[in-house]
Design an enzyme around this catalytic site. Structure first.
Site, PDB file in Angstrom:
ATOM      1  N   GLU A 248      38.429  30.580  45.076  1.00 59.77           N
ATOM      2  CA  GLU A 248      37.053  30.895  45.479  1.00 59.77           C
ATOM      3  C   GLU A 248      37.039  32.388  45.788  1.00 59.77           C
ATOM      4  OE1 GLU A 248      34.477  28.947  45.465  1.00 59.77           O
ATOM      5  OE2 GLU A 248      35.321  26.935  45.388  1.00 59.77           O
TER       6      GLU A 248
ATOM      7  N   CYS B 204      29.856  36.167  50.250  1.00 57.67           N
ATOM      8  CA  CYS B 204      30.341  36.115  48.862  1.00 57.67           C
ATOM      9  C   CYS B 204      29.194  35.798  47.911  1.00 57.67           C
ATOM     10  CB  CYS B 204      31.467  35.102  48.723  1.00 57.67           C
ATOM     11  SG  CYS B 204      31.018  33.449  49.247  1.00 57.67           S
TER      12      CYS B 204
HETATM   13  P1  NAD Z   1      41.282  39.004  51.220  1.00 52.98           P
HETATM   14  O1  NAD Z   1      41.580  38.684  49.798  1.00 52.98           O
HETATM   15  O2  NAD Z   1      41.631  40.346  51.726  1.00 52.98           O
HETATM   16  O3  NAD Z   1      42.044  37.968  52.190  1.00 52.98           O
HETATM   17  C1  NAD Z   1      41.838  36.580  52.116  1.00 52.98           C
HETATM   18  C2  NAD Z   1      43.018  35.871  52.759  1.00 52.98           C
HETATM   19  O4  NAD Z   1      44.183  36.081  51.967  1.00 52.98           O
HETATM   20  C3  NAD Z   1      43.364  36.339  54.180  1.00 52.98           C
HETATM   21  O5  NAD Z   1      43.654  35.208  54.973  1.00 52.98           O
HETATM   22  C4  NAD Z   1      44.627  37.167  53.951  1.00 52.98           C
HETATM   23  O6  NAD Z   1      45.494  37.207  55.074  1.00 52.98           O
HETATM   24  C5  NAD Z   1      45.287  36.412  52.810  1.00 52.98           C
HETATM   25  N1  NAD Z   1      46.253  37.196  52.021  1.00 52.98           N
HETATM   26  C6  NAD Z   1      46.321  38.546  51.868  1.00 52.98           C
HETATM   27  N2  NAD Z   1      47.355  38.855  51.035  1.00 52.98           N
HETATM   28  C7  NAD Z   1      47.930  37.687  50.659  1.00 52.98           C
HETATM   29  C8  NAD Z   1      49.014  37.344  49.797  1.00 52.98           C
HETATM   30  N3  NAD Z   1      49.725  38.268  49.150  1.00 52.98           N
HETATM   31  N4  NAD Z   1      49.308  36.032  49.629  1.00 52.98           N
HETATM   32  C9  NAD Z   1      48.589  35.069  50.253  1.00 52.98           C
HETATM   33  N5  NAD Z   1      47.557  35.332  51.091  1.00 52.98           N
HETATM   34  C10 NAD Z   1      47.221  36.620  51.282  1.00 52.98           C
HETATM   35  O7  NAD Z   1      39.748  38.662  51.426  1.00 52.98           O
HETATM   36  P2  NAD Z   1      38.860  38.872  52.737  1.00 52.98           P
HETATM   37  O8  NAD Z   1      38.614  40.332  52.907  1.00 52.98           O
HETATM   38  O9  NAD Z   1      39.417  38.100  53.867  1.00 52.98           O
HETATM   39  O10 NAD Z   1      37.499  38.151  52.292  1.00 52.98           O
HETATM   40  C11 NAD Z   1      36.499  38.780  51.566  1.00 52.98           C
HETATM   41  C12 NAD Z   1      36.498  38.325  50.121  1.00 52.98           C
HETATM   42  O11 NAD Z   1      36.401  36.900  50.077  1.00 52.98           O
HETATM   43  C13 NAD Z   1      35.300  38.825  49.351  1.00 52.98           C
HETATM   44  O12 NAD Z   1      35.686  39.197  48.061  1.00 52.98           O
HETATM   45  C14 NAD Z   1      34.381  37.606  49.302  1.00 52.98           C
HETATM   46  O13 NAD Z   1      33.455  37.633  48.264  1.00 52.98           O
HETATM   47  C15 NAD Z   1      35.381  36.515  49.166  1.00 52.98           C
HETATM   48  N6  NAD Z   1      34.811  35.224  49.569  1.00 52.98           N
HETATM   49  C16 NAD Z   1      34.634  34.272  48.618  1.00 52.98           C
HETATM   50  C17 NAD Z   1      34.074  33.041  48.963  1.00 52.98           C
HETATM   51  C18 NAD Z   1      33.871  31.959  47.944  1.00 52.98           C
HETATM   52  O14 NAD Z   1      33.656  30.834  48.329  1.00 52.98           O
HETATM   53  N7  NAD Z   1      33.923  32.254  46.644  1.00 52.98           N
HETATM   54  C19 NAD Z   1      33.721  32.796  50.291  1.00 52.98           C
HETATM   55  C20 NAD Z   1      33.907  33.795  51.237  1.00 52.98           C
HETATM   56  C21 NAD Z   1      34.477  35.005  50.855  1.00 52.98           C
END
Ligand code: NAD
Length: 517
Positions: free
Chosen positions: A256, A290
């Site tokens: 997602e 998002c």
């Molecule tokens: P992010 O990708 O920076 O982090 C998301 C999660 O991944 C965090 O918990 C982080 O600690 C973890 N993470 C970071 N590096 C990792 C790795 N190497 N391996 C595993 N996990 C890791 O995203 P964010 O800044 O927390 O969220 C914003 C993004 O999320 C935006 O792009 C937004 O559009 C998207 N989003 C999508 C949806 C959806 O349903 N499609 C919903 C909400 C947010």
């Protein structure tokens, strides 16, 4: 109990879930509105994550053994617990994420509704059922069921710290799995609260839903452990890393990811309603949604009226941290640089900044972004091609709705979008041809509040679905069974079959299917 005492309880509760291991490192979560420390949490390393998943494996067996009714009853208890403590949880969301209390209540309401739907529809969607056996196996009964995978790892973002992960957690639990959840490092207290609430509401299977806290390294550990499926919500860039890590253990993934959602405003649209929806879709939660609207394509017939209406409405918005504010600060300060870059790039390429912009006097303090409307942004500008994730909106004049659709679809993302038109047929046609997982007609974001509808994207917005029947099936494996009811005199799948059986079969097939051209 004061909020500080509540936070101590939450932090202790989180420790209760996850700190049965010796972890040396900790990290602080801070309030974006004040910078105050909200809580201190352990950074769980691979060994700690492994122990948590091992406990979840044992719990998964207990949880699966409860059956549909047993699980439904416990999921109802959990939903009731959340519903009774909505304000407490909303306060915590406000403190850790910065969004207004009312927005937090809305988010929690959606999550509770999804919990109810998932628990109520799991048996009907997934339970053992008979299917038609077909001509070749007419003497057999055929059965289909969707079995739980075991332990689901859920990695979540910070922008909707309750609603977003609950889309995976609720549906995975309802399907009979245990869950280990790694909340964002920006909202660990909310994640810990959700797990503590589970233990309080479902004390007989406390480890069916656990939390591990930490930064990306803890998330990466959850990918390596391994789990039986990894449900990731976050940016496309991190999603690619998660997929690569999960590939090592052939762990299936649900992605997602981000979006660059567009709204189409057609000639016959209700312009005032479209402007209201665009402003809410783009600016609520500080644009950190998002499925937020980031681009509008308005036809020449309505463009001027639409821009005037949006501008008037945006001027009434007030970012801030008090009870009257329409949206809060950026949760992650680093996001401000991205928003500023997109606005500056657009302005440098000739766009008109009609409200907001990068002027520091337009915001109450550092950490906020003023509501920003950009006109005439070139289509190759970062404000059009990249996810901005801030309270900004581009509005572009187009010849007609066909051109609007073409431009809306010209993106690597494909999460959601909206169409405004008075013609039902025209709107439905545009919505169906929009390259996105979800589209709402004459509103924004509504599909997220319909539990029966699947939620997910295409392209760089990811794949797989949460919510609805698809969301339940996402956390299962289909199991097919046949049971011979009666033995036939001729068994085609036996070395003892008569020599002429194949000819007879070919004749029957010729009669049944051969006439189709
Ligand atoms: P992010 O990708 O920076 O982090 C998301 C999660 O991944 C965090 O918990 C982080 O600690 C973890 N993470 C970071 N590096 C990792 C790795 N190497 N391996 C595993 N996990 C890791 O995203 P964010 O800044 O927390 O969220 C914003 C993004 O999320 C935006 O792009 C937004 O559009 C998207 N989003 C999508 C949806 C959806 O349903 N499609 C919903 C909400 C947010």
């Amino acid at each position: 109990m004061s909020l500080a005492e509540q936070m101590d309880t939450v932090t202790d509760a989180a420790a209760g879930t996850v700190d049965r291991h010796a972890t040396t490192q900790t990290f602080e979560s801070t309030a974006p509105t004040t910078g105050a420390v909200v809580g201190v949490f352990p950074v769980h390393d691979e060994a700690a994550v492994g122990e948590t998943v091992a406990r979840a494996r044992t719990a998964a067996e207990q949880w699966a053994a409860l059956g549909w009714d047993g699980r439904k009853q416990r999921l109802s208890a959990y939903r009731g617990y959340l519903a009774r403590r909505m304000h407490e949880l909303a306060d915590l969301v406000y403190r850790e994420n910065g969004k207004p209390h009312a927005d937090a209540i809305l988010e929690i309401t959606l999550a509770v509704d999804h919990l109810a739907w998932a628990a109520g529809h799991a048996r009907k969607t997934l339970g053992l059922r008979k299917v038609a056996s077909g001509m070749l196996a007419a003497n057999h009964a055929a059965y289909l069921e969707y079995q739980p995978l075991g332990v689901i790892g859920v990695i979540g973002p910070w922008n909707y710290p309750v609603f977003t992960p609950m889309g995976s957690i609720a549906y995975a639990l309802a399907a009979g799995n245990a869950v280990v959840f790694k909340p964002s490092e920006h909202t660990p207290a909310v994640g810990a609260w959700l797990a503590a609430a589970w233990r309080a509401a479902v004390p007989d299977v406390p480890d069916a839903f656990q939390v591990v806290t930490g930064n990306g390294s803890t998330g990466a550990a959850l990918c390596r452990v391994p789990v039986d499926k990894l449900a990731f919500t976050g940016s496309a860039a991190t999603g690619k890393k998660v997929m690569a890590a999960c590939a090592e253990t052939l762990t299936p993934v649900l992605m997602e990811l981000g979006g660059k959602d567009a709204m189409i405003v057609d000639d016959d649209a209700d312009v005032v309603a479209a402007a209201d929806a665009a402003v809410w879709g783009a600016m609520s939660n500080g644009g950190q949604t998002c499925i937020g609207i980031e681009r509008v394509y308005a036809t020449s017939a309505v463009y001027d009226r639409f821009v005037a209406e949006v501008t008037a409405q945006v001027q009434k918005l007030r970012p801030g941290s008090d009870g009257e504010a329409t949206y809060g600060p950026m949760t992650m300060s680093s996001q401000i640089d991205i928003v500023r870059r997109h606005v500056a790039d657009a302005a440098a390429a000739g766009a008109r900044v009609v409200t907001g912009g990068t002027d520091p006097d337009a915001v109450p303090a550092e950490g906020y972004v003023a509501p920003t409307v950009l006109l005439d942004v070139p289509e190759d500008s970062s404000a059009i091609t990249e996810e901005t994730f801030g309270p900004t909106l581009t509005i572009t004049r187009v010849r007609d709705a066909e051109e609007a659709l073409e431009r809306a679809n010209a993106t690597s993302y494909g999460l959601a979008g909206a169409v405004f038109s008075a013609s039902k047929d025209r709107a439905m046609d545009l919505a169906r041809r929009m390259r996105s997982g979800m589209t709402s007609v004459n509103s924004v974001l509504t599909f997220a509040s319909v539990p029966a509808l699947p939620f997910g994207g295409v392209g760089e917005s990811g794949f797989g679905r949460i919510h609805g029947e698809d969301g339940l099936k996402e956390f299962t494996r289909a199991k097919a069974i046949t049971r011979q009811r009666v033995a036939l005199p001729v068994n085609l799948m036996s070395f003892g079959r008569p020599e002429k059986a194949a000819d007879a079969l070919a004749r029957v097939m010729g009669m049944v299917h051969g006439r189709h051209r």
